[in-house]
Design a protein around this motif. Structure first.
Motif, PDB file in Angstrom:
ATOM      1  N   ARG A  28      -4.995   3.909  11.035  1.00 37.04           N
ATOM      2  CA  ARG A  28      -4.742   3.319   9.725  1.00 37.04           C
ATOM      3  C   ARG A  28      -3.663   4.096   8.972  1.00 37.04           C
ATOM      4  O   ARG A  28      -2.915   3.528   8.184  1.00 37.04           O
ATOM      5  CB  ARG A  28      -6.026   3.295   8.901  1.00 37.04           C
ATOM      6  CG  ARG A  28      -7.098   2.371   9.453  1.00 37.04           C
ATOM      7  CD  ARG A  28      -6.696   0.885   9.325  1.00 37.04           C
ATOM      8  NE  ARG A  28      -6.302   0.546   7.973  1.00 37.04           N
ATOM      9  CZ  ARG A  28      -7.138   0.239   7.004  1.00 37.04           C
ATOM     10  NH1 ARG A  28      -8.438   0.218   7.235  1.00 37.04           N
ATOM     11  NH2 ARG A  28      -6.685  -0.067   5.791  1.00 37.04           N
ATOM     12  N   GLN A  77       6.405  -3.536   6.083  1.00 30.66           N
ATOM     13  CA  GLN A  77       6.370  -3.714   4.640  1.00 30.66           C
ATOM     14  C   GLN A  77       6.682  -2.392   3.962  1.00 30.66           C
ATOM     15  O   GLN A  77       5.945  -1.422   4.124  1.00 30.66           O
ATOM     16  CB  GLN A  77       4.999  -4.230   4.194  1.00 30.66           C
ATOM     17  CG  GLN A  77       4.915  -4.526   2.708  1.00 30.66           C
ATOM     18  CD  GLN A  77       3.547  -5.022   2.290  1.00 30.66           C
ATOM     19  OE1 GLN A  77       2.550  -4.834   3.000  1.00 30.66           O
ATOM     20  NE2 GLN A  77       3.467  -5.672   1.145  1.00 30.66           N
ATOM     21  N   MET A  89       4.507   0.414   5.792  1.00 29.99           N
ATOM     22  CA  MET A  89       3.267  -0.133   6.335  1.00 29.99           C
ATOM     23  C   MET A  89       3.662  -1.064   7.475  1.00 29.99           C
ATOM     24  O   MET A  89       4.524  -1.947   7.290  1.00 29.99           O
ATOM     25  CB  MET A  89       2.507  -0.916   5.259  1.00 29.99           C
ATOM     26  CG  MET A  89       1.291  -1.651   5.779  1.00 29.99           C
ATOM     27  SD  MET A  89      -0.128  -0.578   5.974  1.00 29.99           S
ATOM     28  CE  MET A  89      -0.830  -0.766   4.329  1.00 29.99           C
ATOM     29  N   LEU A 109       2.390  -3.954   9.845  1.00 31.13           N
ATOM     30  CA  LEU A 109       1.350  -4.970   9.882  1.00 31.13           C
ATOM     31  C   LEU A 109       1.425  -5.768  11.171  1.00 31.13           C
ATOM     32  O   LEU A 109       2.505  -6.113  11.637  1.00 31.13           O
ATOM     33  CB  LEU A 109       1.498  -5.930   8.700  1.00 31.13           C
ATOM     34  CG  LEU A 109       1.269  -5.336   7.310  1.00 31.13           C
ATOM     35  CD1 LEU A 109       1.796  -6.272   6.243  1.00 31.13           C
ATOM     36  CD2 LEU A 109      -0.212  -5.069   7.079  1.00 31.13           C
ATOM     37  N   PHE A 126      -3.847 -11.407   9.491  1.00 28.74           N
ATOM     38  CA  PHE A 126      -3.286 -10.065   9.456  1.00 28.74           C
ATOM     39  C   PHE A 126      -4.354  -8.991   9.614  1.00 28.74           C
ATOM     40  O   PHE A 126      -5.483  -9.133   9.151  1.00 28.74           O
ATOM     41  CB  PHE A 126      -2.546  -9.835   8.136  1.00 28.74           C
ATOM     42  CG  PHE A 126      -1.204 -10.488   8.091  1.00 28.74           C
ATOM     43  CD1 PHE A 126      -1.083 -11.838   7.824  1.00 28.74           C
ATOM     44  CD2 PHE A 126      -0.056  -9.757   8.343  1.00 28.74           C
ATOM     45  CE1 PHE A 126       0.163 -12.457   7.799  1.00 28.74           C
ATOM     46  CE2 PHE A 126       1.193 -10.358   8.315  1.00 28.74           C
ATOM     47  CZ  PHE A 126       1.302 -11.709   8.041  1.00 28.74           C
ATOM     48  N   GLY A 127      -3.947  -7.907  10.242  1.00 29.66           N
ATOM     49  CA  GLY A 127      -4.768  -6.720  10.293  1.00 29.66           C
ATOM     50  C   GLY A 127      -4.571  -5.873   9.040  1.00 29.66           C
ATOM     51  O   GLY A 127      -3.759  -6.209   8.181  1.00 29.66           O
ATOM     52  N   PRO A 128      -5.287  -4.741   8.936  1.00 30.67           N
ATOM     53  CA  PRO A 128      -5.214  -3.899   7.745  1.00 30.67           C
ATOM     54  C   PRO A 128      -3.953  -3.072   7.656  1.00 30.67           C
ATOM     55  O   PRO A 128      -3.662  -2.515   6.600  1.00 30.67           O
ATOM     56  CB  PRO A 128      -6.440  -2.996   7.879  1.00 30.67           C
ATOM     57  CG  PRO A 128      -6.670  -2.914   9.347  1.00 30.67           C
ATOM     58  CD  PRO A 128      -6.281  -4.252   9.894  1.00 30.67           C
ATOM     59  N   GLY A 129      -3.206  -2.985   8.760  1.00 29.20           N
ATOM     60  CA  GLY A 129      -1.950  -2.245   8.729  1.00 29.20           C
ATOM     61  C   GLY A 129      -2.091  -0.783   9.102  1.00 29.20           C
ATOM     62  O   GLY A 129      -3.192  -0.202   9.040  1.00 29.20           O
ATOM     63  N   TYR A 150      -0.552 -15.592   0.281  1.00 28.76           N
ATOM     64  CA  TYR A 150      -1.424 -14.535   0.760  1.00 28.76           C
ATOM     65  C   TYR A 150      -1.718 -13.576  -0.389  1.00 28.76           C
ATOM     66  O   TYR A 150      -0.891 -13.385  -1.289  1.00 28.76           O
ATOM     67  CB  TYR A 150      -0.761 -13.737   1.888  1.00 28.76           C
ATOM     68  CG  TYR A 150      -0.764 -14.398   3.248  1.00 28.76           C
ATOM     69  CD1 TYR A 150       0.247 -15.269   3.629  1.00 28.76           C
ATOM     70  CD2 TYR A 150      -1.773 -14.118   4.175  1.00 28.76           C
ATOM     71  CE1 TYR A 150       0.253 -15.850   4.885  1.00 28.76           C
ATOM     72  CE2 TYR A 150      -1.776 -14.700   5.443  1.00 28.76           C
ATOM     73  CZ  TYR A 150      -0.756 -15.562   5.785  1.00 28.76           C
ATOM     74  OH  TYR A 150      -0.759 -16.135   7.032  1.00 28.76           O
ATOM     75  N   ASN A 204      -4.274  -1.031  -0.036  1.00 32.27           N
ATOM     76  CA  ASN A 204      -4.525  -0.421   1.274  1.00 32.27           C
ATOM     77  C   ASN A 204      -5.187  -1.373   2.266  1.00 32.27           C
ATOM     78  O   ASN A 204      -5.905  -0.934   3.171  1.00 32.27           O
ATOM     79  CB  ASN A 204      -5.370   0.844   1.124  1.00 32.27           C
ATOM     80  CG  ASN A 204      -4.670   1.896   0.288  1.00 32.27           C
ATOM     81  OD1 ASN A 204      -3.481   2.157   0.471  1.00 32.27           O
ATOM     82  ND2 ASN A 204      -5.381   2.460  -0.658  1.00 32.27           N
ATOM     83  N   GLN A 205      -4.948  -2.662   2.081  1.00 34.26           N
ATOM     84  CA  GLN A 205      -5.488  -3.639   3.015  1.00 34.26           C
ATOM     85  C   GLN A 205      -4.374  -4.553   3.529  1.00 34.26           C
ATOM     86  O   GLN A 205      -3.261  -4.560   2.988  1.00 34.26           O
ATOM     87  CB  GLN A 205      -6.577  -4.484   2.349  1.00 34.26           C
ATOM     88  CG  GLN A 205      -7.811  -3.684   1.962  1.00 34.26           C
ATOM     89  CD  GLN A 205      -8.921  -4.571   1.444  1.00 34.26           C
ATOM     90  OE1 GLN A 205      -9.019  -5.744   1.778  1.00 34.26           O
ATOM     91  NE2 GLN A 205      -9.781  -4.009   0.612  1.00 34.26           N
ATOM     92  N   GLY A 206      -4.694  -5.306   4.553  1.00 37.23           N
ATOM     93  CA  GLY A 206      -3.753  -6.293   5.060  1.00 37.23           C
ATOM     94  C   GLY A 206      -3.733  -7.529   4.183  1.00 37.23           C
ATOM     95  O   GLY A 206      -4.314  -7.553   3.100  1.00 37.23           O
ATOM     96  N   LEU A 207      -3.058  -8.553   4.644  1.00 34.08           N
ATOM     97  CA  LEU A 207      -2.914  -9.785   3.870  1.00 34.08           C
ATOM     98  C   LEU A 207      -4.011 -10.781   4.234  1.00 34.08           C
ATOM     99  O   LEU A 207      -4.333 -10.968   5.403  1.00 34.08           O
ATOM    100  CB  LEU A 207      -1.555 -10.422   4.146  1.00 34.08           C
ATOM    101  CG  LEU A 207      -0.354  -9.824   3.423  1.00 34.08           C
ATOM    102  CD1 LEU A 207       0.013  -8.480   3.997  1.00 34.08           C
ATOM    103  CD2 LEU A 207       0.827 -10.769   3.478  1.00 34.08           C
ATOM    104  N   GLN A 208      -4.534 -11.427   3.207  1.00 32.22           N
ATOM    105  CA  GLN A 208      -5.567 -12.442   3.388  1.00 32.22           C
ATOM    106  C   GLN A 208      -5.017 -13.779   2.919  1.00 32.22           C
ATOM    107  O   GLN A 208      -4.446 -13.875   1.833  1.00 32.22           O
ATOM    108  CB  GLN A 208      -6.810 -12.067   2.585  1.00 32.22           C
ATOM    109  CG  GLN A 208      -7.950 -13.059   2.692  1.00 32.22           C
ATOM    110  CD  GLN A 208      -9.142 -12.668   1.833  1.00 32.22           C
ATOM    111  OE1 GLN A 208      -9.112 -11.695   1.093  1.00 32.22           O
ATOM    112  NE2 GLN A 208     -10.204 -13.443   1.929  1.00 32.22           N
TER     113      GLN A 208
END
Lengths: 114, 114
Positions: free
Chosen positions: A9, A37, A89, A91, A105-108, B36, B41-45
């Protein structure tokens, strides 16, 4: 469905070192994308795979960057001889592969190059 | 190439007030458009997407967006802001050349004022 996962992460490295990131897509998804990003910007496309084939690379992806997706499952993104400008970041996203389908998308992985 | 424009990087809204985030697109073909959301600190939703069916699209968390071809717009709205809506929001358009890569806007950072 466990979603897209990415490891690590967070990564802190010194300039000139090599780093490798891993992405595990949703299991039945055959398309996998990498985006980058930077602070204050939206994600920018880097490359994508259809199964194990890498079908397109952005001009943002210099020769120091390489991505693989062996056997069409997980993918790795390697950066050689990191530079401070690589801090961002990274992704990963996956989709079933139908035309213009939703990408998940994953959390990056957040990379900091010192 | 397709592109989207999001103006006003930071948007402040009072709790309970209307949320309005503007997105204008450029596309040579009928676009697929996405909104999105990204929490820290998270990915895209995915919030919602337009795929040439109904022009008013309803998404998760009470958000909706209206596609207006004449204005090349796909603005995102929510009637009443909640503290949990504080996040960064990205509009994206899908490439039509077969690789489905997403072109993102620069994003809107939404701050909800209690």
């Amino acid at each position: 469905d466990t979603g897209v996962s990415q490891n690590p992460r967070h990564k802190i490295t010194k300039r000139g070192q090599n780093v490798t990131f891993r992405c595990d897509p949703i299991s039945e998804h055959n398309r996998l994308y990498w985006y980058r990003q930077t602070l204050g910007q939206g994600p920018e496309f880097l490359t994508y795979f259809q199964n194990e084939a890498q079908l397109e690379k952005s001009r943002l992806l210099s020769d120091r960057f390489s991505a693989e997706r062996p056997k069409g499952s997980f993918s790795t993104l390697e950066i050689q001889r990191t530079e401070q400008g690589d801090s961002a970041m990274y992704l990963c996203a996956s989709s079933l592969g139908l035309d213009r389908e939703t990408q998940y998308f994953g959390p990056g992985t957040r990379l900091l190059v010192l | 190439a397709q592109s989207v424009t999001q103006l006003g990087s930071h948007v402040s809204v009072s709790e309970g007030a209307l949320v309005l985030l503007r997105c204008n697109y450029s596309s040579s073909v009928p676009p697929y458009l996405f909104w999105y959301v990204q929490y820290p600190n998270q990915g895209l939703q995915l919030l919602l997407k337009y795929t040439s069916a109904a022009t008013l699209v309803k998404g998760i968390n009470g958000f909706e967006a209206e596609f207006k071809k004449s204005e090349t717009s796909f603005h995102l709205t929510k009637p009443s802001a909640h503290m949990s809506d504080a996040a960064e929001y990205f509009c994206a358009v899908s490439d039509h050349y077969g690789n489905n890569r997403l072109a993102f806007g620069k994003g809107n950072q939404v701050v909800v004022i209690p």
